[in-house]
Design an enzyme around this catalytic site. Structure first.
Site, PDB file in Angstrom:
ATOM      1  N   LYS A 185       0.842  -1.209   0.000  1.00 58.15           N
ATOM      2  CA  LYS A 185       0.000   0.000   0.000  1.00 58.15           C
ATOM      3  C   LYS A 185       0.878   1.261   0.000  1.00 58.15           C
ATOM      4  O   LYS A 185       0.614   2.217  -0.732  1.00 58.15           O
ATOM      5  CB  LYS A 185      -0.929  -0.016   1.225  1.00 58.15           C
ATOM      6  CG  LYS A 185      -2.035  -1.066   1.106  1.00 58.15           C
ATOM      7  CD  LYS A 185      -2.824  -1.261   2.402  1.00 58.15           C
ATOM      8  CE  LYS A 185      -3.806  -2.427   2.257  1.00 58.15           C
ATOM      9  NZ  LYS A 185      -4.589  -2.691   3.477  1.00 58.15           N
ATOM     10  N   GLN A 218      -4.338  -1.496   9.882  1.00 57.42           N
ATOM     11  CA  GLN A 218      -4.331  -2.828   9.262  1.00 57.42           C
ATOM     12  C   GLN A 218      -4.873  -3.880  10.231  1.00 57.42           C
ATOM     13  O   GLN A 218      -4.484  -3.928  11.402  1.00 57.42           O
ATOM     14  CB  GLN A 218      -2.906  -3.186   8.814  1.00 57.42           C
ATOM     15  CG  GLN A 218      -2.800  -4.464   8.000  1.00 57.42           C
ATOM     16  CD  GLN A 218      -3.480  -4.379   6.629  1.00 57.42           C
ATOM     17  OE1 GLN A 218      -3.648  -3.301   6.064  1.00 57.42           O
ATOM     18  NE2 GLN A 218      -3.870  -5.516   6.082  1.00 57.42           N
ATOM     19  N   ASP A 237     -10.692   2.946   4.541  1.00 61.04           N
ATOM     20  CA  ASP A 237     -10.990   1.509   4.488  1.00 61.04           C
ATOM     21  C   ASP A 237     -12.499   1.266   4.424  1.00 61.04           C
ATOM     22  O   ASP A 237     -12.942   0.145   4.119  1.00 61.04           O
ATOM     23  CB  ASP A 237     -10.460   0.818   5.754  1.00 61.04           C
ATOM     24  CG  ASP A 237      -9.194   0.017   5.501  1.00 61.04           C
ATOM     25  OD1 ASP A 237      -8.987  -0.423   4.355  1.00 61.04           O
ATOM     26  OD2 ASP A 237      -8.423  -0.173   6.457  1.00 61.04           O
TER      27      ASP A 237
HETATM   28  N1  GUN Z   1      -6.846  -6.845   6.512  1.00 58.25           N
HETATM   29  C1  GUN Z   1      -7.211  -7.541   5.410  1.00 58.25           C
HETATM   30  N2  GUN Z   1      -7.722  -6.716   4.469  1.00 58.25           N
HETATM   31  C2  GUN Z   1      -7.679  -5.473   4.991  1.00 58.25           C
HETATM   32  C3  GUN Z   1      -8.045  -4.199   4.495  1.00 58.25           C
HETATM   33  O1  GUN Z   1      -8.553  -4.031   3.366  1.00 58.25           O
HETATM   34  N3  GUN Z   1      -7.832  -3.151   5.335  1.00 58.25           N
HETATM   35  C4  GUN Z   1      -7.304  -3.303   6.589  1.00 58.25           C
HETATM   36  N4  GUN Z   1      -7.159  -2.223   7.338  1.00 58.25           N
HETATM   37  N5  GUN Z   1      -6.952  -4.481   7.067  1.00 58.25           N
HETATM   38  C5  GUN Z   1      -7.131  -5.553   6.274  1.00 58.25           C
END
Ligand code: GUN
Length: 298
Positions: free
Chosen positions: A62, A106, A129
């Site tokens: 990311k 995350q 998110d």
């Molecule tokens: N863990 C797995 N997928 C995601 C996501 O799209 N965002 C976040 N913050 N954690 C995750």
């Protein structure tokens, strides 16, 4: 226009890698235009707690994607032992920081931290998110807000390939709040892509095989490697594989390979469209997070 790779006579690969690259180029151009008129680049922060290998890989990807499109990014890394109060303080600081347009925490978080407490503390206007209940509610009501990145990436991929969804039976395998639940909401909405008849299948579903066999579209998001096999699907099915599980593999330098939820070799022969793993939903998730961050900056 997306690239169309025809492998077998009837099957088209849903190429998330190329589609995501096209989206990132569009974002890059828009960022450059904004910067050229004196605006600052969008700024994404990512909070990573602990040493979960998969989470580290995703967050690194990311941050790298931010660089590619000209965003600023800030990575906040903390030990797994961080307390909930300390993490809440980081979240509050990010909410108050005018330099940050959007941020993510995350998941999963260590067991001693209540994820809901953290998600509820995130300012919905910075929740790129789309996990805050306010954004989930807006999504359900088809109001403007942030869509969760993976479901957003899935519907964008279906759209880019012009896949018909109206009146189709879509079986979503898995009911997680990150993928299964939101994608089922998006695909039943009265819009395109949408207007599907959606079934959510989960661990308590009876006769799963016959449910899957009746699907025109399958969204597989249960995290079980190669769970969906050719005998479970009908000819011409559209398959979106969200699974990304690390499977031990001694032949690889890393000691593992990434497996989707679908047995690609078997299922692809019966599919009209199918995503590969890797190179399908993963890159689309990242591109969608960037789209949300650009939206937050605007
Ligand atoms: N863990 C797995 N997928 C995601 C996501 O799209 N965002 C976040 N913050 N954690 C995750």
């Amino acid at each position: 226009m997306c690239s169309v790779i025809q492998i077998f006579e009837f099957m088209t690969l849903l190429d998330g890698l190329t589609t995501a690259q096209t989206i990132k180029k569009r974002i890059q151009t828009e960022v450059a235009e904004r910067v050229s008129v004196g605006k600052r680049p969008p700024h994404l922060a990512a909070v990573l707690v602990g040493d979960n290998g998969a989470s580290q890989t995703y967050v690194t990807a990311k941050v790298k994607a931010c660089e590619e499109v000209g965003f600023k990014s800030t990575l906040i890394q903390r030990e797994a032992e961080i307390t909930e109060q300390e993490l809440l303080k980081i979240v509050h600081d990010l909410n108050e920081n005018p330099e940050i347009d959007g941020y993510i925490v995350q998941l999963p978080l260590p067991k001693h931290i209540n994820e809901l407490h953290i998600l509820l503390a995130i300012d919905p206007s910075k929740d790129v998110d789309g996990f805050h209940p306010e954004n989930v509610g807006k999504m359900a009501l088809n109001l403007p807000g942030f869509l969760p990145a993976t479901p957003y990436g899935i519907i964008t991929l279906l759209k880019e390939y012009g896949i018909e969804t109206e009146g189709k039976h879509c079986v979503v395998l898995g009911r997680s709040s990150i993928v299964g639940l939101p994608v089922s909401i998006l695909l039943q909405r009265n819009t395109y892509p949408g207007n599907c008849t959606v079934t959510i299948a989960h661990s308590k579903t009876k006769n799963l095989k016959s449910v899957l066999q009746s699907a025109d579209i399958i969204i597989a998001a249960i995290g079980k490697p190669a769970f969906v096999t050719a005998d479970m699907v009908k000819e011409g099915v559209v398959v979106v594989d969200v699974g990304i599980t690390r499977v031990p593999d001694d032949s690889r330098k890393s000691g593992f390979r990434i497996s989707g939820d679908v047995d690609f070799q078997g299922v692809s022969v019966k599919s009209s469209f199918i995503t590969p793993v890797p190179g399908g939903v993963g890159p689309m998730t990242i591109a969608s997070l960037l789209l949300n961050t650009l939206q937050a900056a605007k």
